[in-house]
Design a protein around this motif. Sequence first.
Motif, PDB file in Angstrom:
ATOM      1  N   GLY A 269       4.305  42.660  78.198  1.00 24.97           N
ATOM      2  CA  GLY A 269       3.644  43.738  77.472  1.00 24.97           C
ATOM      3  C   GLY A 269       2.744  43.261  76.356  1.00 24.97           C
ATOM      4  N   ALA A 270       2.780  41.961  76.070  1.00 26.43           N
ATOM      5  CA  ALA A 270       2.029  41.437  74.921  1.00 26.43           C
ATOM      6  C   ALA A 270       0.531  41.480  75.132  1.00 26.43           C
TER       7      ALA A 270
ATOM      8  N   GLU B 105      -3.064  38.550  84.528  1.00 27.48           N
ATOM      9  CA  GLU B 105      -1.734  38.261  85.076  1.00 27.48           C
ATOM     10  C   GLU B 105      -0.760  39.382  84.737  1.00 27.48           C
ATOM     11  N   ALA B 106      -0.842  39.873  83.501  1.00 28.91           N
ATOM     12  CA  ALA B 106       0.109  40.885  83.035  1.00 28.91           C
ATOM     13  C   ALA B 106      -0.033  42.193  83.797  1.00 28.91           C
ATOM     14  N   LEU B 107      -1.225  42.461  84.338  1.00 30.30           N
ATOM     15  CA  LEU B 107      -1.426  43.693  85.099  1.00 30.30           C
ATOM     16  C   LEU B 107      -0.506  43.769  86.312  1.00 30.30           C
ATOM     17  N   GLU B 108      -0.082  42.625  86.812  1.00 29.78           N
ATOM     18  CA  GLU B 108       0.773  42.598  87.997  1.00 29.78           C
ATOM     19  C   GLU B 108       2.255  42.551  87.642  1.00 29.78           C
TER      20      GLU B 108
ATOM     21  N   GLY C 250       0.349  26.217  76.490  1.00 31.39           N
ATOM     22  CA  GLY C 250       1.568  26.673  75.828  1.00 31.39           C
ATOM     23  C   GLY C 250       1.500  28.133  75.443  1.00 31.39           C
ATOM     24  N   LEU C 251       0.363  28.557  74.905  1.00 32.22           N
ATOM     25  CA  LEU C 251       0.227  29.953  74.495  1.00 32.22           C
ATOM     26  C   LEU C 251       0.237  30.872  75.710  1.00 32.22           C
ATOM     27  N   ARG C 252      -0.444  30.466  76.772  1.00 30.78           N
ATOM     28  CA  ARG C 252      -0.421  31.276  77.994  1.00 30.78           C
ATOM     29  C   ARG C 252       1.007  31.432  78.516  1.00 30.78           C
ATOM     30  N   ALA C 253       1.739  30.338  78.612  1.00 28.54           N
ATOM     31  CA  ALA C 253       3.104  30.400  79.139  1.00 28.54           C
ATOM     32  C   ALA C 253       3.991  31.285  78.268  1.00 28.54           C
ATOM     33  N   GLY C 254       3.824  31.166  76.947  1.00 29.32           N
ATOM     34  CA  GLY C 254       4.635  31.973  76.044  1.00 29.32           C
ATOM     35  C   GLY C 254       4.332  33.454  76.152  1.00 29.32           C
ATOM     36  N   LEU C 255       3.045  33.791  76.250  1.00 26.63           N
ATOM     37  CA  LEU C 255       2.669  35.200  76.321  1.00 26.63           C
ATOM     38  C   LEU C 255       3.094  35.836  77.638  1.00 26.63           C
ATOM     39  N   ILE C 256       3.076  35.075  78.729  1.00 25.69           N
ATOM     40  CA  ILE C 256       3.517  35.626  80.009  1.00 25.69           C
ATOM     41  C   ILE C 256       5.003  35.968  79.964  1.00 25.69           C
TER      42      ILE C 256
END
Length: 222
Positions: free
Chosen positions: A102-103, A156-159, A92-98
């Motif tokens: 920028g988080a 993941e966020a790097l992309e 849940g936390l991973r999905a929310g942060l994605i």
Amino acid sequence: MPKPGPRGILSDDVIVDAALLLLDTRGPEAMSMRGIATQLGVAPNALYTYFPDKAAVLRAVVDRLIGTHADLSALADSSGLPRARIRTLALGLRAGLIRHPGAASVLLGAPMDGPQAMLLGEHLLSALADAGVEGPSGARASYLIIVYLLGSVALEALELDPTRPAPPEEDRIAARRQAFDRVPAELFPRTAAEAATMATYIGTEQFTWGLDRLLDGLGVPA
């Protein structure tokens, strides 16, 4: 209780709301005290009634993200199996942060020491203790899980473009597969042979695979 602010519009929550809006629309670099003040239509000095500096705002943003996207009630529910509780939290936390590309840089650049972060840590330690992983081993295991979670999100966020919503996961995987298809098989035969799997590194399946192996190694029963 909200402190009085210019024209009665400011509060801790209002400032964090503005910071999150800047994070999602202009990226983490925009979250300066001046940028937040401009977003709110006040002088920068007005913010210092609520937060002593930018670092304090970032701490509050981190805590808001955790409180919004971490299912702390499920993690704390001692009637549930510890492994299921930890998986629910992590997924849940991973999905929310994605959803906030920028988080990742904010989470990696600010201490996780707010009330929601402390609750997350406490409940994670409790879930691990319920699985028989406690004391110093439980503390180290808790840290390892958080590092795996935040590290996965950061990669993941790097992309992703931090100023735009993340595309659907299947679209991101498809784009990675196209990139891997351009890898010359004669130079990198093993990479080319496993391109389909490597394209899914940023996906939920890969994240869950790694989390389960991690929990296996920590001795958290399935």
